[in-house]
Design a protein around this motif. Structure first.
Motif, PDB file in Angstrom:
ATOM      1  N   PHE A  34     -46.406 -32.097 -28.579  1.00  0.00           N
ATOM      2  CA  PHE A  34     -46.701 -31.051 -29.497  1.00  0.00           C
ATOM      3  C   PHE A  34     -46.081 -31.171 -30.695  1.00  0.00           C
ATOM      4  O   PHE A  34     -44.878 -31.494 -30.746  1.00  0.00           O
ATOM      5  CB  PHE A  34     -46.520 -29.760 -28.852  1.00  0.00           C
ATOM      6  N   THR A  35     -46.750 -30.591 -31.932  1.00  0.00           N
ATOM      7  CA  THR A  35     -46.300 -30.259 -33.167  1.00  0.00           C
ATOM      8  C   THR A  35     -46.791 -28.922 -33.355  1.00  0.00           C
ATOM      9  O   THR A  35     -48.119 -28.588 -33.243  1.00  0.00           O
ATOM     10  CB  THR A  35     -46.739 -31.242 -34.123  1.00  0.00           C
ATOM     11  N   VAL A  36     -46.063 -27.989 -33.720  1.00  0.00           N
ATOM     12  CA  VAL A  36     -46.383 -26.686 -34.018  1.00  0.00           C
ATOM     13  C   VAL A  36     -45.559 -26.262 -35.482  1.00  0.00           C
ATOM     14  O   VAL A  36     -44.673 -26.791 -35.798  1.00  0.00           O
ATOM     15  CB  VAL A  36     -45.696 -25.615 -33.070  1.00  0.00           C
ATOM     16  N   ASN A  37     -46.815 -25.899 -36.517  1.00  0.00           N
ATOM     17  CA  ASN A  37     -46.295 -25.677 -37.885  1.00  0.00           C
ATOM     18  C   ASN A  37     -46.404 -24.016 -37.961  1.00  0.00           C
ATOM     19  O   ASN A  37     -47.204 -23.422 -37.651  1.00  0.00           O
ATOM     20  CB  ASN A  37     -47.453 -26.182 -38.765  1.00  0.00           C
TER      21      ASN A  37
ATOM     22  N   ARG B 194     -45.838 -23.559 -45.042  1.00  0.00           N
ATOM     23  CA  ARG B 194     -44.706 -24.494 -44.961  1.00  0.00           C
ATOM     24  C   ARG B 194     -43.684 -24.703 -45.699  1.00  0.00           C
ATOM     25  O   ARG B 194     -42.474 -25.077 -45.485  1.00  0.00           O
ATOM     26  CB  ARG B 194     -45.255 -25.862 -44.199  1.00  0.00           C
ATOM     27  N   ARG B 195     -44.019 -24.958 -47.053  1.00  0.00           N
ATOM     28  CA  ARG B 195     -43.098 -25.223 -48.048  1.00  0.00           C
ATOM     29  C   ARG B 195     -41.886 -24.097 -48.397  1.00  0.00           C
ATOM     30  O   ARG B 195     -40.864 -24.650 -48.884  1.00  0.00           O
ATOM     31  CB  ARG B 195     -43.895 -25.697 -49.631  1.00  0.00           C
ATOM     32  N   THR B 196     -42.183 -22.952 -47.952  1.00  0.00           N
ATOM     33  CA  THR B 196     -41.212 -21.898 -48.307  1.00  0.00           C
ATOM     34  C   THR B 196     -40.757 -21.150 -46.909  1.00  0.00           C
ATOM     35  O   THR B 196     -39.973 -20.534 -47.034  1.00  0.00           O
ATOM     36  CB  THR B 196     -41.895 -20.993 -49.295  1.00  0.00           C
ATOM     37  N   ASN B 197     -41.218 -21.589 -45.768  1.00  0.00           N
ATOM     38  CA  ASN B 197     -41.057 -20.905 -44.602  1.00  0.00           C
ATOM     39  C   ASN B 197     -39.854 -21.605 -43.739  1.00  0.00           C
ATOM     40  O   ASN B 197     -40.041 -22.799 -43.561  1.00  0.00           O
ATOM     41  CB  ASN B 197     -42.110 -20.738 -43.870  1.00  0.00           C
ATOM     42  N   TYR B 198     -38.778 -21.239 -43.639  1.00  0.00           N
ATOM     43  CA  TYR B 198     -37.378 -21.898 -43.046  1.00  0.00           C
ATOM     44  C   TYR B 198     -37.136 -20.960 -41.794  1.00  0.00           C
ATOM     45  O   TYR B 198     -36.052 -21.191 -41.196  1.00  0.00           O
ATOM     46  CB  TYR B 198     -36.386 -21.934 -43.970  1.00  0.00           C
ATOM     47  N   LEU B 199     -38.110 -20.269 -41.245  1.00  0.00           N
ATOM     48  CA  LEU B 199     -37.979 -19.162 -40.105  1.00  0.00           C
ATOM     49  C   LEU B 199     -37.247 -19.955 -38.803  1.00  0.00           C
ATOM     50  O   LEU B 199     -36.675 -19.583 -38.187  1.00  0.00           O
ATOM     51  CB  LEU B 199     -39.138 -18.620 -40.091  1.00  0.00           C
ATOM     52  N   LEU B 200     -37.670 -21.293 -38.501  1.00  0.00           N
ATOM     53  CA  LEU B 200     -37.243 -21.734 -37.251  1.00  0.00           C
ATOM     54  C   LEU B 200     -35.720 -21.976 -37.400  1.00  0.00           C
ATOM     55  O   LEU B 200     -35.066 -21.965 -36.401  1.00  0.00           O
ATOM     56  CB  LEU B 200     -38.104 -23.029 -37.030  1.00  0.00           C
TER      57      LEU B 200
ATOM     58  N   MET C  24     -37.180 -28.402 -37.037  1.00  0.00           N
ATOM     59  CA  MET C  24     -37.148 -28.537 -38.446  1.00  0.00           C
ATOM     60  C   MET C  24     -37.442 -27.058 -39.172  1.00  0.00           C
ATOM     61  O   MET C  24     -37.915 -26.298 -38.559  1.00  0.00           O
ATOM     62  CB  MET C  24     -38.053 -29.758 -39.219  1.00  0.00           C
ATOM     63  N   PRO C  25     -37.155 -26.884 -40.376  1.00  0.00           N
ATOM     64  CA  PRO C  25     -37.214 -25.839 -40.899  1.00  0.00           C
ATOM     65  C   PRO C  25     -38.680 -25.006 -40.665  1.00  0.00           C
ATOM     66  O   PRO C  25     -38.684 -23.525 -40.595  1.00  0.00           O
ATOM     67  CB  PRO C  25     -36.931 -25.924 -42.487  1.00  0.00           C
ATOM     68  N   ASP C  26     -39.561 -25.648 -40.836  1.00  0.00           N
ATOM     69  CA  ASP C  26     -40.868 -25.396 -40.987  1.00  0.00           C
ATOM     70  C   ASP C  26     -41.882 -25.627 -39.721  1.00  0.00           C
ATOM     71  O   ASP C  26     -43.017 -25.485 -40.108  1.00  0.00           O
ATOM     72  CB  ASP C  26     -41.683 -25.648 -42.425  1.00  0.00           C
ATOM     73  N   HIS C  27     -41.418 -26.649 -38.832  1.00  0.00           N
ATOM     74  CA  HIS C  27     -42.249 -26.811 -37.761  1.00  0.00           C
ATOM     75  C   HIS C  27     -41.390 -27.604 -36.846  1.00  0.00           C
ATOM     76  O   HIS C  27     -40.170 -27.814 -36.972  1.00  0.00           O
ATOM     77  CB  HIS C  27     -43.173 -27.956 -38.288  1.00  0.00           C
ATOM     78  N   LEU C  28     -41.902 -27.892 -35.345  1.00  0.00           N
ATOM     79  CA  LEU C  28     -41.123 -28.500 -34.619  1.00  0.00           C
ATOM     80  C   LEU C  28     -42.230 -29.434 -33.643  1.00  0.00           C
ATOM     81  O   LEU C  28     -43.325 -29.299 -33.814  1.00  0.00           O
ATOM     82  CB  LEU C  28     -40.616 -27.413 -33.430  1.00  0.00           C
ATOM     83  N   HIS C  29     -41.398 -30.477 -33.029  1.00  0.00           N
ATOM     84  CA  HIS C  29     -42.044 -31.236 -32.113  1.00  0.00           C
ATOM     85  C   HIS C  29     -41.325 -31.336 -30.820  1.00  0.00           C
ATOM     86  O   HIS C  29     -40.265 -31.106 -31.001  1.00  0.00           O
ATOM     87  CB  HIS C  29     -41.967 -32.814 -32.741  1.00  0.00           C
TER      88      HIS C  29
ATOM     89  N   ARG D 140     -55.068  -9.334 -34.802  1.00  0.00           N
ATOM     90  CA  ARG D 140     -53.702  -8.798 -34.653  1.00  0.00           C
ATOM     91  C   ARG D 140     -52.749 -10.148 -34.416  1.00  0.00           C
ATOM     92  O   ARG D 140     -51.759 -10.139 -33.765  1.00  0.00           O
ATOM     93  CB  ARG D 140     -53.828  -8.011 -33.034  1.00  0.00           C
ATOM     94  N   GLU D 141     -52.928 -10.915 -35.458  1.00  0.00           N
ATOM     95  CA  GLU D 141     -51.742 -12.100 -35.517  1.00  0.00           C
ATOM     96  C   GLU D 141     -50.682 -11.735 -36.633  1.00  0.00           C
ATOM     97  O   GLU D 141     -51.111 -11.178 -37.395  1.00  0.00           O
ATOM     98  CB  GLU D 141     -52.642 -13.370 -35.971  1.00  0.00           C
ATOM     99  N   ARG D 142     -49.579 -12.398 -36.509  1.00  0.00           N
ATOM    100  CA  ARG D 142     -48.585 -12.267 -37.408  1.00  0.00           C
ATOM    101  C   ARG D 142     -48.958 -13.520 -38.292  1.00  0.00           C
ATOM    102  O   ARG D 142     -49.696 -14.460 -38.223  1.00  0.00           O
ATOM    103  CB  ARG D 142     -47.270 -12.539 -36.491  1.00  0.00           C
ATOM    104  N   GLY D 143     -48.239 -13.309 -39.781  1.00  0.00           N
ATOM    105  CA  GLY D 143     -48.046 -14.463 -40.703  1.00  0.00           C
ATOM    106  C   GLY D 143     -47.116 -15.472 -40.507  1.00  0.00           C
ATOM    107  O   GLY D 143     -46.514 -15.710 -41.626  1.00  0.00           O
ATOM    108  N   LEU D 144     -46.664 -15.924 -39.438  1.00  0.00           N
ATOM    109  CA  LEU D 144     -45.710 -16.628 -39.145  1.00  0.00           C
ATOM    110  C   LEU D 144     -46.317 -18.236 -39.075  1.00  0.00           C
ATOM    111  O   LEU D 144     -45.780 -19.429 -39.171  1.00  0.00           O
ATOM    112  CB  LEU D 144     -44.960 -16.544 -37.755  1.00  0.00           C
TER     113      LEU D 144
END
Length: 101
Positions: free
Chosen positions: A10-13, A17-23, A51-56, A97-101
């Motif tokens: 899986f890859t989840v974004n 992505r360019r400004t989101n370092y939430l992970l 990674m900051p903006d996605h994961l594998h 009812r989705e978040r903007g994450l």
């Protein structure tokens, strides 16, 4: 075709992505979400790269199980509920009812 007990990649974004370092900023909450869901609905995490903006990640489901989508739904819900609200949300996401994450 969904095979029982399969291994999945899986890859989840995140959005924006360019400004989101939430992970990486909330790695403790992400880890807790993985652990909670793994306890509730067992699966094996073969590997995960965050990674900051996605994961594998690569998961192997138990024999007789093929429901990875339910696990992702639970995991995303657990993580997003742990994050304080405040992000910009489009009207279409808001209606679903989705978040903007």
């Amino acid at each position: 075709m969904y095979v029982l007990g399969s291994t999945w990649f899986f890859t989840v974004n995140l959005t924006e992505r360019r400004t989101n370092y939430l992970l990486v900023k909330k790695i403790d909450l992400l880890g807790a979400a993985f652990c909670d869901i793994k306890e509730r609905k067992p699966y094996r995490i073969n590997t995960v790269v965050i990674m900051p903006d996605h994961l594998h990640c690569i998961w192997t489901l138990p024999p007789g199980d093929r429901d990875f989508s339910m696990r992702w739904n639970l995991l995303k819900g657990h993580f997003s509920r742990a994050i304080p609200q405040g992000e910009s949300i489009s009207s279409s996401r808001s209606k679903r009812r989705e978040r903007g994450l």
